[in-house]
Design an enzyme around this catalytic site. Structure first.
Site, short mmCIF file in Angstrom:
data_model
loop_
_atom_site.label_atom_id
_atom_site.label_comp_id
_atom_site.label_asym_id
_atom_site.label_seq_id
_atom_site.Cartn_x
_atom_site.Cartn_y
_atom_site.Cartn_z
N HIS A 55 0.82 -1.21 0.00
CA HIS A 55 0.00 0.00 0.00
C HIS A 55 0.86 1.26 0.00
CE1 HIS A 55 -3.63 2.37 0.77
NE2 HIS A 55 -2.90 3.07 1.61
N HIS A 104 -9.88 2.99 0.29
CA HIS A 104 -9.93 2.48 1.66
C HIS A 104 -10.74 1.19 1.63
CE1 HIS A 104 -9.22 4.00 5.95
NE2 HIS A 104 -8.11 4.19 5.27
#
Length: 749
Positions: A55, A104
């Site tokens: 990420h 998210h």
């Protein structure tokens, strides 16, 4: 409480460390030891593990993302590009606009409300960190099958989280999309975007330069929520056999964020910061290493000065915590007192935790003991680079050969009518007002277009009426059939949506959502989509200013469809010249712009009527998209059209129904010569729009289209209280409205 000093780490090279549990690979751990010349301390291991996660480091994607920096179109509007918290473009009159879309996804599946809420909070702080006042948010969403029980768990929580956080911040939610597909069942996509406005001279960057300048952490206290957070959650696939990861999801406080925004903007106004970074993924590990890496290179931090919500947190946990509503500022010594005064005024906790040094190391101390001594670039910017193997999947040829054009078609007007009703009431084509009504779309009073318009639009100068528009689009079904073309279709649709509103497209941000990079087929999809997007942006003249990659969106062996989401930002000189989608006046003439072909691969019709996915997606002609955009913008500016709606999912009939329902007026349509009614209504050929032209402007409008070489076919008139396809069927607006609006509440209420 664990404490592992640098000195102790040097003296105990053989101590076992939990590098595997923290998500590191064996060769990555070995490389950390090589960089440091010793084993890492526990705190250093924590920092490298979160910063080298998928990420944060983009280790599987950066070899492909570099195309966005290599294929940069000539565009005078670009002020800040890839590499900062968000891109910045010049929109004229001394204004700059910053915007970005991020994901998210994984946190939102585990804890829908907080996952989505903190996604909004994080993207807003990215925009704030650039020096801008956030003015609007957008939210592209993807969920599993609409009738699946777990969708009833995830979707309402996500929507409530987005609305709850954004509404409390006082930010209008002006756009986005909601898509249902069983491929997202265990991996919903919660992408969030934000737009911010500032003057050119107010742009701030994330760097820590100037030895002696102070490092100030301000905002909420640091807690145990979100330890590892998205940096861990978004870096592996879900496995139903593993325990819940709910503690890794951050907990948001929108009221604290609102105070942080106003406090930060006042600090900016008084020019008190030399560099700034929000605390998002990887928390303090990210903020300190990135600020030091982008600046002069040296920083001293006293970690024990950090204000905590939980006094039992270890140094490693403090460095990994992704607690929300926090920022890190670099402040010259003479400005520190005033900085702290402003924080106190806004009831924002602030503390000096360190200073910039003239060295080249990031050094972190805990009650006087040194626990981190690293070159910051190796943490923040010189992580692993993976050249993952990729290969066109074996099933791709068979999927493309399964042509949707061979599916049974309606044989008469009655069957056409039934399939239109089925289309407009299907979950993906039905009204999303049950969802969007939970968002405040008009707070601040500057929203001039919002869902279900083609693009959201806000006024940014109340005197001149200068405005910006944004649209987000992506079609995973198209991208599954052909990732290169699918990415370009996402770009083309968002570009077309912005142009249809009357705004000139300037630049893009993207959120690239894919399955596991360890699967060569997924990496091929990613490589192709990235190449398609880079080539498309070069051709359209819309540079990529930044974005996000979200990988590992799969459960076990089941990956999501490749889903590149593209956000296009545009500018309009006068928002009073905007073009809505509504057919608002009887007598307006309806024109179809562009060419309609037999293109049904990945179409809404093939999905709704036949539950089919196969064939090739519609062809892309970006030169035509550019021409169509120019015509739509000119026609809007010169008052030649009263309404415009792009043609995409569901084809012409979906667009006409939406425009009729929005304006409360019907339409009489005539099938053009050379087309059959089915293709006319359901084809999803790209590069098209339907426009409503005042009779007084018809000649001027058609002359402009003819002179520019854009096909413009008169297909009907705004009239009555039904959609009447002459010689085929008639559907009353009342019947269409019931079909269009009843589906989502019935599934989710």
């Amino acid at each position: 409480m664990s404490l592992d000093t640098v000195k102790h780490a040097s003296e105990t090279p053989d101590t076992e460390q939990p590098w595997k549990e923290l998500g590191l690979k064996e060769d990555e751990y070995a490389r950390i030891r090589e960089i440091l010349g010793r084993r890492p301390t526990g705190a250093e291991l924590a920092m490298y593990s979160v910063m080298w996660s998928e990420h944060c480091s983009y280790k599987s994607s950066k070899v492909h993302l570099k195309q966005f920096g290599e294929k940069v179109p000539q565009n005078d509007a670009m002020l800040v590009g890839i590499g900062e918290n968000a891109g910045v473009v010049d929109v004229g009159q001394g204004y700059a606009v910053t915007f970005k879309v991020e994901s998210h996804n994984h946190p939102s599946y585990i804890e829908p409300y907080q996952g989505a809420a903190t996604g909004v909070g994080g993207i807003v702080r990215d925009i704030l960190a650039m020096g801008a006042r956030p003015v609007a948010v957008v939210d592209p969403l993807r969920f599993g099958a609409a009738d699946h029980p777990d969708t009833k768990r995830v979707l309402p929580g996500v929507v409530a989280g987005i609305g709850g956080y954004g509404n409390c911040l006082g930010l209008p939610n002006i756009g986005g999309e909601v898509v249902f597909d069983e491929c997202y069942q265990g991996n919903p996509l919660v992408n969030a975007g934000c737009i911010g406005v500032m003057k050119h001279e107010d742009i701030h960057l994330a760097k820590a330069s100037g030895p002696g300048n102070k490092v100030i952490l301000y905002g909420a206290r640091t807690g145990g929520d979100g330890i590892g957070g998205v940096s861990v959650l978004a870096s592996e696939t879900f496995d139903d056999t593993k325990p819940t990861k709910r503690p890794a999801v951050q907990v948001g406080d929108p009221f604290q964020e609102k105070l942080l925004i106003e406090c930060t903007l006042e600090i900016f106004k008084e020019k008190l910061v030399a560099g700034i970074q929000d605390l998002g993924g990887a928390g303090l590990s990210c903020a300190t290493s990135e600020l030091a890496s982008a600046g002069s290179g040296g920083m001293h931090v006293d970690l024990d000065k950090v204000h905590l919500r939980d006094a039992t947190l270890s140094p490693e946990e403090i460095l990994m915590s992704e607690s929300q509503e926090r920022m890190c500022a670099i402040v010259e010594p003479q400005h520190v007192d005033r900085f702290l005064e402003i924080c106190e005024k806004w009831d924002v906790i602030a503390v000096v935790i360190g200073e910039v040094t003239d060295g080249e190391r990031l050094e972190i101390f805990w009650h006087g003991e040194q626990i981190v001594d690293v070159p910051p670039r190796t943490v923040a910017h010189e992580g692993p680079v993976y050249h993952r193997p990729f290969a066109r999947p074996e099933w791709q040829d068979a999927l493309q050969a399964d042509d949707a054009g061979k599916l049974p078609r309606p044989q008469n007007g009655e069957e056409l009518k039934d399939q239109v009703l089925k289309l407009v009431s299907s979950p993906n084509q039905a009204s999303k007002s049950w969802i969007t009504d939970q968002y405040d779309r008009f707070v601040q009073g500057n929203t001039v277009l919002a869902q279900p318009e083609d693009a959201g639009m806000v006024r940014i100068d109340e005197e001149t009426n200068l405005g910006v528009a944004m649209a987000t689009d992506g079609n995973g079904r198209y991208a599954k059939l052909d990732p290169y073309t699918g990415a370009q279709l996402a770009l083309a649709e968002a570009y077309r949506n912005v142009a249809a509103s009357g705004a000139k497209p300037l630049a893009i941000s993207d959120c690239l959502n894919f399955g596991s990079p360890e699967d060569p087929a997924v990496m091929w999809q990613f490589a192709e989509a990235t190449r398609g997007l880079a080539d498309g942006c070069l051709q359209l003249g819309t540079p990529v200013t930044g974005g996000n990659v979200s990988l590992y969106n799969q459960t076990g062996e089941v990956a999501i469809h490749p889903t590149p989401v593209v956000a296009v930002l545009g500018v309009i000189d006068d928002v009073n010249r905007r073009t809505p989608i509504a057919f608002a006046e009887e007598g307006q003439l309806l024109y179809l712009l562009g060419d309609t072909r037999e293109e049904f691969g990945g179409s809404a019709w093939s999905e709704v009527v036949h539950q089919h996915l196969g064939g090739l997606p519609p062809a892309v002609d970006l030169d035509r998209e550019k021409l169509l955009g120019e015509i739509l913008i000119s026609a809007s500016r010169d008052g030649m059209i009263d309404a415009a709606h792009d043609l995409s999912d569901g084809g012409l009939v979906q667009a006409v129904v939406e425009s009729c329902l929005r304006g409360g007026n019907g339409a009489r349509l005539v099938v053009p010569e050379g087309l059959d009614a089915f293709t006319f209504l359901f084809s999803e050929s790209a590069g098209r729009a339907v426009v409503a032209v005042p009779r007084s402007e018809e000649l001027r409008f058609t002359d402009m289209c003819g002179a520019r070489g854009l096909p413009a076919t008169r297909i009907g008139v705004v009239d009555g209280d039904a959609v009447d396809v002459q010689g085929e069927f008639t559907l009353s607006l009342a019947e269409l409205r019931t079909a269009h609006e009843a589906t989502i509440p019935a599934l989710l209420a």
